[in-house]
Design a protein around this motif. Sequence first.
Motif, PDB file in Angstrom:
ATOM      1  N   ALA A  19     -11.007 -16.577  12.171  1.00  0.00           N
ATOM      2  CA  ALA A  19      -9.732 -16.299  11.496  1.00  0.00           C
ATOM      3  C   ALA A  19      -9.980 -15.841  10.065  1.00  0.00           C
ATOM      4  O   ALA A  19      -9.333 -14.906   9.577  1.00  0.00           O
ATOM      5  CB  ALA A  19      -8.844 -17.543  11.512  1.00  0.00           C
ATOM      6  N   GLY A  20     -10.909 -16.478   9.381  1.00  0.00           N
ATOM      7  CA  GLY A  20     -11.239 -16.081   8.015  1.00  0.00           C
ATOM      8  C   GLY A  20     -11.748 -14.653   7.947  1.00  0.00           C
ATOM      9  O   GLY A  20     -11.350 -13.879   7.073  1.00  0.00           O
ATOM     10  N   LEU A  21     -12.610 -14.296   8.887  1.00  0.00           N
ATOM     11  CA  LEU A  21     -13.130 -12.927   8.916  1.00  0.00           C
ATOM     12  C   LEU A  21     -12.018 -11.918   9.217  1.00  0.00           C
ATOM     13  O   LEU A  21     -11.971 -10.841   8.612  1.00  0.00           O
ATOM     14  CB  LEU A  21     -14.248 -12.803   9.943  1.00  0.00           C
ATOM     15  CG  LEU A  21     -15.557 -13.503   9.569  1.00  0.00           C
ATOM     16  CD1 LEU A  21     -16.542 -13.462  10.741  1.00  0.00           C
ATOM     17  CD2 LEU A  21     -16.166 -12.865   8.331  1.00  0.00           C
ATOM     18  N   LEU A  22     -11.119 -12.268  10.120  1.00  0.00           N
ATOM     19  CA  LEU A  22     -10.012 -11.365  10.437  1.00  0.00           C
ATOM     20  C   LEU A  22      -9.062 -11.193   9.252  1.00  0.00           C
ATOM     21  O   LEU A  22      -8.646 -10.074   8.931  1.00  0.00           O
ATOM     22  CB  LEU A  22      -9.240 -11.876  11.656  1.00  0.00           C
ATOM     23  CG  LEU A  22      -9.963 -11.724  12.988  1.00  0.00           C
ATOM     24  CD1 LEU A  22      -9.213 -12.466  14.089  1.00  0.00           C
ATOM     25  CD2 LEU A  22     -10.124 -10.266  13.348  1.00  0.00           C
ATOM     26  N   ILE A  23      -8.738 -12.303   8.590  1.00  0.00           N
ATOM     27  CA  ILE A  23      -7.831 -12.236   7.444  1.00  0.00           C
ATOM     28  C   ILE A  23      -8.491 -11.474   6.286  1.00  0.00           C
ATOM     29  O   ILE A  23      -7.872 -10.613   5.658  1.00  0.00           O
ATOM     30  CB  ILE A  23      -7.390 -13.652   7.025  1.00  0.00           C
ATOM     31  CG1 ILE A  23      -6.484 -14.247   8.105  1.00  0.00           C
ATOM     32  CG2 ILE A  23      -6.682 -13.634   5.671  1.00  0.00           C
ATOM     33  CD1 ILE A  23      -6.222 -15.728   7.949  1.00  0.00           C
ATOM     34  N   GLY A  24      -9.740 -11.797   6.008  1.00  0.00           N
ATOM     35  CA  GLY A  24     -10.468 -11.074   4.960  1.00  0.00           C
ATOM     36  C   GLY A  24     -10.605  -9.601   5.298  1.00  0.00           C
ATOM     37  O   GLY A  24     -10.439  -8.735   4.438  1.00  0.00           O
ATOM     38  N   GLY A  25     -10.881  -9.295   6.566  1.00  0.00           N
ATOM     39  CA  GLY A  25     -10.979  -7.909   6.995  1.00  0.00           C
ATOM     40  C   GLY A  25      -9.664  -7.165   6.857  1.00  0.00           C
ATOM     41  O   GLY A  25      -9.624  -6.007   6.435  1.00  0.00           O
ATOM     42  N   ALA A  26      -8.562  -7.836   7.195  1.00  0.00           N
ATOM     43  CA  ALA A  26      -7.239  -7.216   7.050  1.00  0.00           C
ATOM     44  C   ALA A  26      -6.949  -6.937   5.583  1.00  0.00           C
ATOM     45  O   ALA A  26      -6.368  -5.897   5.243  1.00  0.00           O
ATOM     46  CB  ALA A  26      -6.162  -8.119   7.653  1.00  0.00           C
ATOM     47  N   VAL A 102     -13.727  -8.431  -3.134  1.00  0.00           N
ATOM     48  CA  VAL A 102     -13.978  -9.786  -3.624  1.00  0.00           C
ATOM     49  C   VAL A 102     -12.870 -10.720  -3.140  1.00  0.00           C
ATOM     50  O   VAL A 102     -13.134 -11.835  -2.671  1.00  0.00           O
ATOM     51  CB  VAL A 102     -14.090  -9.809  -5.166  1.00  0.00           C
ATOM     52  CG1 VAL A 102     -14.170 -11.230  -5.690  1.00  0.00           C
ATOM     53  CG2 VAL A 102     -15.290  -8.985  -5.625  1.00  0.00           C
ATOM     54  N   THR A 103     -11.631 -10.251  -3.215  1.00  0.00           N
ATOM     55  CA  THR A 103     -10.498 -11.049  -2.739  1.00  0.00           C
ATOM     56  C   THR A 103     -10.619 -11.288  -1.237  1.00  0.00           C
ATOM     57  O   THR A 103     -10.376 -12.401  -0.756  1.00  0.00           O
ATOM     58  CB  THR A 103      -9.166 -10.356  -3.067  1.00  0.00           C
ATOM     59  OG1 THR A 103      -9.112 -10.115  -4.479  1.00  0.00           O
ATOM     60  CG2 THR A 103      -7.985 -11.198  -2.659  1.00  0.00           C
ATOM     61  N   ALA A 104     -10.989 -10.264  -0.488  1.00  0.00           N
ATOM     62  CA  ALA A 104     -11.160 -10.402   0.962  1.00  0.00           C
ATOM     63  C   ALA A 104     -12.237 -11.436   1.288  1.00  0.00           C
ATOM     64  O   ALA A 104     -12.053 -12.278   2.174  1.00  0.00           O
ATOM     65  CB  ALA A 104     -11.517  -9.049   1.577  1.00  0.00           C
ATOM     66  N   ALA A 105     -13.351 -11.383   0.566  1.00  0.00           N
ATOM     67  CA  ALA A 105     -14.428 -12.351   0.791  1.00  0.00           C
ATOM     68  C   ALA A 105     -13.971 -13.765   0.444  1.00  0.00           C
ATOM     69  O   ALA A 105     -14.291 -14.726   1.154  1.00  0.00           O
ATOM     70  CB  ALA A 105     -15.657 -11.971  -0.033  1.00  0.00           C
ATOM     71  N   ALA A 106     -13.196 -13.897  -0.639  1.00  0.00           N
ATOM     72  CA  ALA A 106     -12.676 -15.211  -1.024  1.00  0.00           C
ATOM     73  C   ALA A 106     -11.714 -15.746   0.034  1.00  0.00           C
ATOM     74  O   ALA A 106     -11.770 -16.935   0.391  1.00  0.00           O
ATOM     75  CB  ALA A 106     -11.987 -15.127  -2.391  1.00  0.00           C
TER      76      ALA A 106
END
Length: 128
Positions: A19-26, A102-106
């Motif tokens: 989920a984190g990867l999907l949200i960061g990717g989005a 950076v925001t996506a990674a966070a």
Amino acid sequence: MTPGPEPATTGLRLVYAAAGLLIGGAWAYGRDMPLWEHALRLCVIVVVVPPVLHLVRSRLRRRSAAQHLPLRQLVVTKVLLVAAAVVVELLLDPLTAWASFVTAAALAAVVAVGGPAWHQKQRSPSHG
């Protein structure tokens, strides 16, 4: 030899990591959109999509006895997460061209690392 983490805990960690990867990717994908539009789209994704998926899954399984997280806290937490991402992006934007990444990674890290602990806290019998 110490036993490994319980399968349910490992599964929960994997779900939150995905989920984190999907949200960061989005978030990273929408870097060229206006920030307000981008944040609104991500809110819709994180607030609407999971309950729809849950509904589909429960219909397919035909089980309704599963324990659910409190919807109000879940929605508030997700909206606050998106609001925090907006603030981070606004603060970083004047400093770096990589602000969206950076925001996506966070976002990905917060969901992947903090999600399982938050989930367990919400499910604990003493919470409420």
